[in-house]
Motif scaffolding. Structure first.
Motif, PDB file in Angstrom:
ATOM      1  N   TRP A 121     -18.349  20.387  -9.707  1.00  0.00           N
ATOM      2  CA  TRP A 121     -18.883  21.723  -9.411  1.00  0.00           C
ATOM      3  C   TRP A 121     -17.855  22.423  -8.534  1.00  0.00           C
ATOM      4  CZ3 TRP A 121     -23.743  22.719  -5.899  1.00  0.00           C
ATOM      5  CH2 TRP A 121     -24.102  24.076  -5.970  1.00  0.00           C
ATOM      6  N   ARG A 122     -16.969  23.192  -9.152  1.00  0.00           N
ATOM      7  CA  ARG A 122     -15.862  23.816  -8.444  1.00  0.00           C
ATOM      8  C   ARG A 122     -15.567  25.203  -9.023  1.00  0.00           C
ATOM      9  NH1 ARG A 122     -16.405  19.410  -6.401  1.00  0.00           N
ATOM     10  NH2 ARG A 122     -14.800  17.938  -5.702  1.00  0.00           N
ATOM     11  N   ASP A 123     -14.877  26.000  -8.224  1.00  0.00           N
ATOM     12  CA  ASP A 123     -14.271  27.240  -8.691  1.00  0.00           C
ATOM     13  C   ASP A 123     -12.885  26.876  -9.210  1.00  0.00           C
ATOM     14  OD1 ASP A 123     -12.971  29.663  -9.044  1.00  0.00           O
ATOM     15  OD2 ASP A 123     -13.744  30.562  -7.200  1.00  0.00           O
ATOM     16  N   VAL A 124     -12.691  26.969 -10.510  1.00  0.00           N
ATOM     17  CA  VAL A 124     -11.424  26.576 -11.128  1.00  0.00           C
ATOM     18  C   VAL A 124     -10.252  27.294 -10.479  1.00  0.00           C
ATOM     19  CG1 VAL A 124     -10.063  26.772 -13.255  1.00  0.00           C
ATOM     20  CG2 VAL A 124     -12.410  25.917 -13.347  1.00  0.00           C
ATOM     21  N   THR A 125     -10.429  28.553 -10.122  1.00  0.00           N
ATOM     22  CA  THR A 125      -9.303  29.370  -9.648  1.00  0.00           C
ATOM     23  C   THR A 125      -8.829  28.991  -8.252  1.00  0.00           C
ATOM     24  OG1 THR A 125     -10.724  31.117  -8.704  1.00  0.00           O
ATOM     25  CG2 THR A 125     -10.135  31.288 -11.047  1.00  0.00           C
ATOM     26  N   THR A 126      -9.609  28.205  -7.513  1.00  0.00           N
ATOM     27  CA  THR A 126      -9.216  27.838  -6.147  1.00  0.00           C
ATOM     28  C   THR A 126      -9.178  26.334  -5.906  1.00  0.00           C
ATOM     29  OG1 THR A 126     -11.503  28.011  -5.352  1.00  0.00           O
ATOM     30  CG2 THR A 126     -10.132  30.000  -5.212  1.00  0.00           C
ATOM     31  N   MET A 127      -9.634  25.524  -6.842  1.00  0.00           N
ATOM     32  CA  MET A 127      -9.718  24.086  -6.611  1.00  0.00           C
ATOM     33  C   MET A 127      -8.330  23.451  -6.555  1.00  0.00           C
ATOM     34  SD  MET A 127     -11.043  22.628 -10.300  1.00  0.00           S
ATOM     35  CE  MET A 127     -11.145  20.945  -9.675  1.00  0.00           C
ATOM     36  N   THR A 128      -8.248  22.346  -5.823  1.00  0.00           N
ATOM     37  CA  THR A 128      -6.962  21.664  -5.667  1.00  0.00           C
ATOM     38  C   THR A 128      -7.055  20.158  -5.922  1.00  0.00           C
ATOM     39  OG1 THR A 128      -7.354  21.366  -3.292  1.00  0.00           O
ATOM     40  CG2 THR A 128      -6.149  23.348  -3.969  1.00  0.00           C
ATOM     41  N   ASP A 129      -8.234  19.669  -6.327  1.00  0.00           N
ATOM     42  CA  ASP A 129      -8.421  18.216  -6.432  1.00  0.00           C
ATOM     43  C   ASP A 129      -8.269  17.664  -7.840  1.00  0.00           C
ATOM     44  OD1 ASP A 129     -10.690  19.677  -6.962  1.00  0.00           O
ATOM     45  OD2 ASP A 129     -12.087  18.237  -6.112  1.00  0.00           O
ATOM     46  N   LEU A 130      -7.692  18.422  -8.753  1.00  0.00           N
ATOM     47  CA  LEU A 130      -7.312  17.897 -10.064  1.00  0.00           C
ATOM     48  C   LEU A 130      -5.811  18.068 -10.228  1.00  0.00           C
ATOM     49  CD1 LEU A 130      -9.905  18.877 -12.842  1.00  0.00           C
ATOM     50  CD2 LEU A 130      -9.319  16.603 -12.013  1.00  0.00           C
ATOM     51  N   LYS A 131      -5.093  16.948 -10.379  1.00  0.00           N
ATOM     52  CA  LYS A 131      -3.642  17.011 -10.473  1.00  0.00           C
ATOM     53  C   LYS A 131      -3.134  15.965 -11.467  1.00  0.00           C
ATOM     54  CE  LYS A 131      -3.085  18.417  -5.610  1.00  0.00           C
ATOM     55  NZ  LYS A 131      -2.502  18.052  -4.290  1.00  0.00           N
ATOM     56  N   ASN A 132      -1.893  16.167 -11.904  1.00  0.00           N
ATOM     57  CA  ASN A 132      -1.194  15.192 -12.759  1.00  0.00           C
ATOM     58  C   ASN A 132      -1.961  14.876 -14.042  1.00  0.00           C
ATOM     59  OD1 ASN A 132       1.003  14.823 -10.907  1.00  0.00           O
ATOM     60  ND2 ASN A 132      -0.368  13.553  -9.658  1.00  0.00           N
ATOM     61  N   LEU A 133      -2.567  15.899 -14.640  1.00  0.00           N
ATOM     62  CA  LEU A 133      -3.289  15.711 -15.892  1.00  0.00           C
ATOM     63  C   LEU A 133      -2.318  15.725 -17.075  1.00  0.00           C
ATOM     64  CD1 LEU A 133      -6.371  18.055 -15.330  1.00  0.00           C
ATOM     65  CD2 LEU A 133      -6.258  15.572 -15.021  1.00  0.00           C
ATOM     66  N   ALA A 137      -4.203  28.214 -12.785  1.00  0.00           N
ATOM     67  CA  ALA A 137      -4.795  26.986 -12.250  1.00  0.00           C
ATOM     68  C   ALA A 137      -4.554  25.812 -13.185  1.00  0.00           C
ATOM     69  CB  ALA A 137      -6.294  27.190 -12.029  1.00  0.00           C
ATOM     70  N   ALA A 138      -4.713  26.042 -14.483  1.00  0.00           N
ATOM     71  CA  ALA A 138      -4.536  24.964 -15.460  1.00  0.00           C
ATOM     72  C   ALA A 138      -3.115  24.418 -15.441  1.00  0.00           C
ATOM     73  CB  ALA A 138      -4.895  25.468 -16.853  1.00  0.00           C
ATOM     74  N   LEU A 139      -2.126  25.303 -15.404  1.00  0.00           N
ATOM     75  CA  LEU A 139      -0.736  24.862 -15.427  1.00  0.00           C
ATOM     76  C   LEU A 139      -0.386  24.045 -14.185  1.00  0.00           C
ATOM     77  CD1 LEU A 139       0.919  28.110 -16.814  1.00  0.00           C
ATOM     78  CD2 LEU A 139       0.561  25.962 -18.039  1.00  0.00           C
ATOM     79  N   LYS A 140      -0.992  24.375 -13.044  1.00  0.00           N
ATOM     80  CA  LYS A 140      -0.728  23.631 -11.815  1.00  0.00           C
ATOM     81  C   LYS A 140      -1.350  22.232 -11.849  1.00  0.00           C
ATOM     82  CE  LYS A 140      -0.373  27.748  -8.905  1.00  0.00           C
ATOM     83  NZ  LYS A 140      -0.991  28.542  -7.826  1.00  0.00           N
ATOM     84  N   SER A 157       4.397  16.972 -15.474  1.00  0.00           N
ATOM     85  CA  SER A 157       5.530  17.357 -16.302  1.00  0.00           C
ATOM     86  C   SER A 157       5.352  16.776 -17.703  1.00  0.00           C
ATOM     87  CB  SER A 157       6.828  16.833 -15.688  1.00  0.00           C
ATOM     88  OG  SER A 157       7.931  17.166 -16.496  1.00  0.00           O
ATOM     89  N   GLY A 158       5.467  17.622 -18.706  1.00  0.00           N
ATOM     90  CA  GLY A 158       5.233  17.194 -20.078  1.00  0.00           C
ATOM     91  C   GLY A 158       3.801  17.359 -20.523  1.00  0.00           C
ATOM     92  N   GLY A 159       2.935  17.832 -19.614  1.00  0.00           N
ATOM     93  CA  GLY A 159       1.529  18.042 -19.963  1.00  0.00           C
ATOM     94  C   GLY A 159       1.315  19.252 -20.848  1.00  0.00           C
ATOM     95  N   ASN A 160       0.124  19.320 -21.469  1.00  0.00           N
ATOM     96  CA  ASN A 160      -0.153  20.360 -22.460  1.00  0.00           C
ATOM     97  C   ASN A 160      -1.462  21.087 -22.174  1.00  0.00           C
ATOM     98  OD1 ASN A 160       1.996  19.842 -24.661  1.00  0.00           O
ATOM     99  ND2 ASN A 160       1.153  17.799 -24.257  1.00  0.00           N
ATOM    100  N   LEU A 205       1.592  32.466 -18.951  1.00  0.00           N
ATOM    101  CA  LEU A 205       1.988  31.155 -19.436  1.00  0.00           C
ATOM    102  C   LEU A 205       3.513  31.026 -19.514  1.00  0.00           C
ATOM    103  CD1 LEU A 205      -0.641  30.738 -22.302  1.00  0.00           C
ATOM    104  CD2 LEU A 205      -0.723  29.747 -20.009  1.00  0.00           C
ATOM    105  N   ASN A 206       4.166  32.064 -20.028  1.00  0.00           N
ATOM    106  CA  ASN A 206       5.623  32.008 -20.162  1.00  0.00           C
ATOM    107  C   ASN A 206       6.339  31.902 -18.819  1.00  0.00           C
ATOM    108  OD1 ASN A 206       6.106  32.095 -22.997  1.00  0.00           O
ATOM    109  ND2 ASN A 206       5.478  34.244 -23.024  1.00  0.00           N
ATOM    110  N   ALA A 207       5.720  32.421 -17.768  1.00  0.00           N
ATOM    111  CA  ALA A 207       6.346  32.402 -16.446  1.00  0.00           C
ATOM    112  C   ALA A 207       6.386  30.998 -15.853  1.00  0.00           C
ATOM    113  CB  ALA A 207       5.602  33.342 -15.503  1.00  0.00           C
ATOM    114  N   GLN A 208       5.513  30.096 -16.332  1.00  0.00           N
ATOM    115  CA  GLN A 208       5.428  28.765 -15.730  1.00  0.00           C
ATOM    116  C   GLN A 208       5.633  27.615 -16.715  1.00  0.00           C
ATOM    117  OE1 GLN A 208       2.084  28.348 -12.860  1.00  0.00           O
ATOM    118  NE2 GLN A 208       1.549  30.428 -13.460  1.00  0.00           N
TER     119      GLN A 208
END
Length: 323
Positions: free
Chosen positions: A237-249, A275-278, A282-285, A300-303
């Motif tokens: 239960w999070r705000d996707v635009t501000t959450m920081t606890d999902l990484k290295n997906l 948020a998704a790109l962060k 590396s190599g994630g999709n 998307l192109n910027a990152q």
């Protein structure tokens, strides 16, 4: 504590006006369906009609403010919940925009309350409600609660495309790779249509559904438990635009929101993209679906190292970004 009048949200402005005009400001005050724009002093509470779910309000209030939604059954469910937490001789104020059916809401409210007063301001209608009729309120609560939709999935009125799979999500599923290796997330998962459908993809080791609506989280949790998925799963239960606890997906899928009520908010979808790109290693999709006119490619192109349009059909585009 009475809320401070400092907001740009039209329904909150209307509720403030109602407090002034009706003098219905006896503390304690509760707000149902708070928009997220309120400052300190608003008692934000999530709405869950099903009493078995956590995070429902547990106190009684002398004044309950209800911010209506565009979905009638959901709004009437708010009123039923408000009554269940209303102190004796308490007052409910509800505001709805005229363009979203304020007059119809007043007719419905008049069927559920003995004493209904109405005023208009800010292109909204504000209703003061007293003396509820308990018989009809039970039916309102039943219609608004978490329930099985025609597809057999747990859902609830007010969630995006709550009673049927939306076309965009169906198209995204058609264009996902058959092998989706590793750990990933469904951002803005709603009731979990995409999340549970990942059973069709090989290689998935885990998936996390994320949504800001606590009812959506409960629905996704139930649907995941009943889907017998062959991989680990969780919901946050999070705000996707501000959450920081999902990484290295390894991957992210999403059908990002771009509306606030009826108003288009392109910036919201762009924040989802950022948020998704962060969250990706590396190599994630990232795989996402969007209405054709949504301006997500620049973000998307910027990152991302590469952005591809996998499909452009029936008013939607399916985008794939690699980091």
């Amino acid at each position: 504590m009475i809320p401070t009048r400092m907001t740009t949200d039209i329904l909150i402005e209307a509720l403030h006006y109602g407090l002034e005009q009706f003098s219905a400001s006896k503390a304690p005050v509760c707000v149902l369906n708070a928009s997220g724009h309120e400052l300190e002093g608003w008692d934000k509470q999530s709405y869950l009609a099903n009493i078995s779910v956590k995070n429902t309000i547990k106190s009684d209030y002398n004044t309950i403010l209800v911010r209506a939604t565009r979905q009638t059954d959901e709004t009437l469910g708010f009123l039923a919940m408000a009554v269940s937490h209303l102190a004796p001789n308490g007052t409910i104020l509800i505001a709805q925009e005229n363009r979203l059916g304020a007059s119809s809401l007043e007719r419905a409210a008049s069927a559920g309350f003995v004493d209904v007063a109405s005023i208009s301001k800010f292109k909204c209608r504000i209703l003061q409600l007293k003396k509820p009729k308990t018989d009809i309120l039970k039916s309102w609560a039943a219609k608004a609660q978490i329930q099985k939709n025609p597809e057999g999935l747990w859902s609830a009125p007010g969630l995006f495309s709550w009673d049927r799979p939306d076309l965009g999500s169906q198209l995204l599923l058609q264009h996902l790779p058959h092998i989706l290796t590793g750990a990933g997330a469904d951002l803005g998962c709603g009731y979990g249509y995409l999340t549970t459908s990942l059973v069709k993809c090989r290689g998935v080791t885990s998936v996390t559904g994320v949504d800001l609506d606590s009812r959506a989280i409960e629905c996704t949790r139930r649907n995941l438990e009943e889907s017998d998925l062959p991989f680990a799963h969780d919901v946050l239960w999070r705000d996707v635009t501000t959450m920081t606890d999902l990484k290295n997906l390894d991957w992210v899928i999403m059908n990002p929101p771009f509306h606030t009520q009826l108003d288009e908010d392109r910036n919201l979808g762009q924040k989802f993209c950022n948020a998704a790109l962060k969250m990706l290693k590396s190599g994630g999709n990232l795989y996402l679906v969007a209405n054709r006119h949504m301006p997500y490619e620049a973000v998307l192109n910027a990152q991302a190292s590469r952005v591809t349009v996998l499909a452009d059909e029936r008013g939607f585009k399916i985008l794939h970004a690699s980091v």
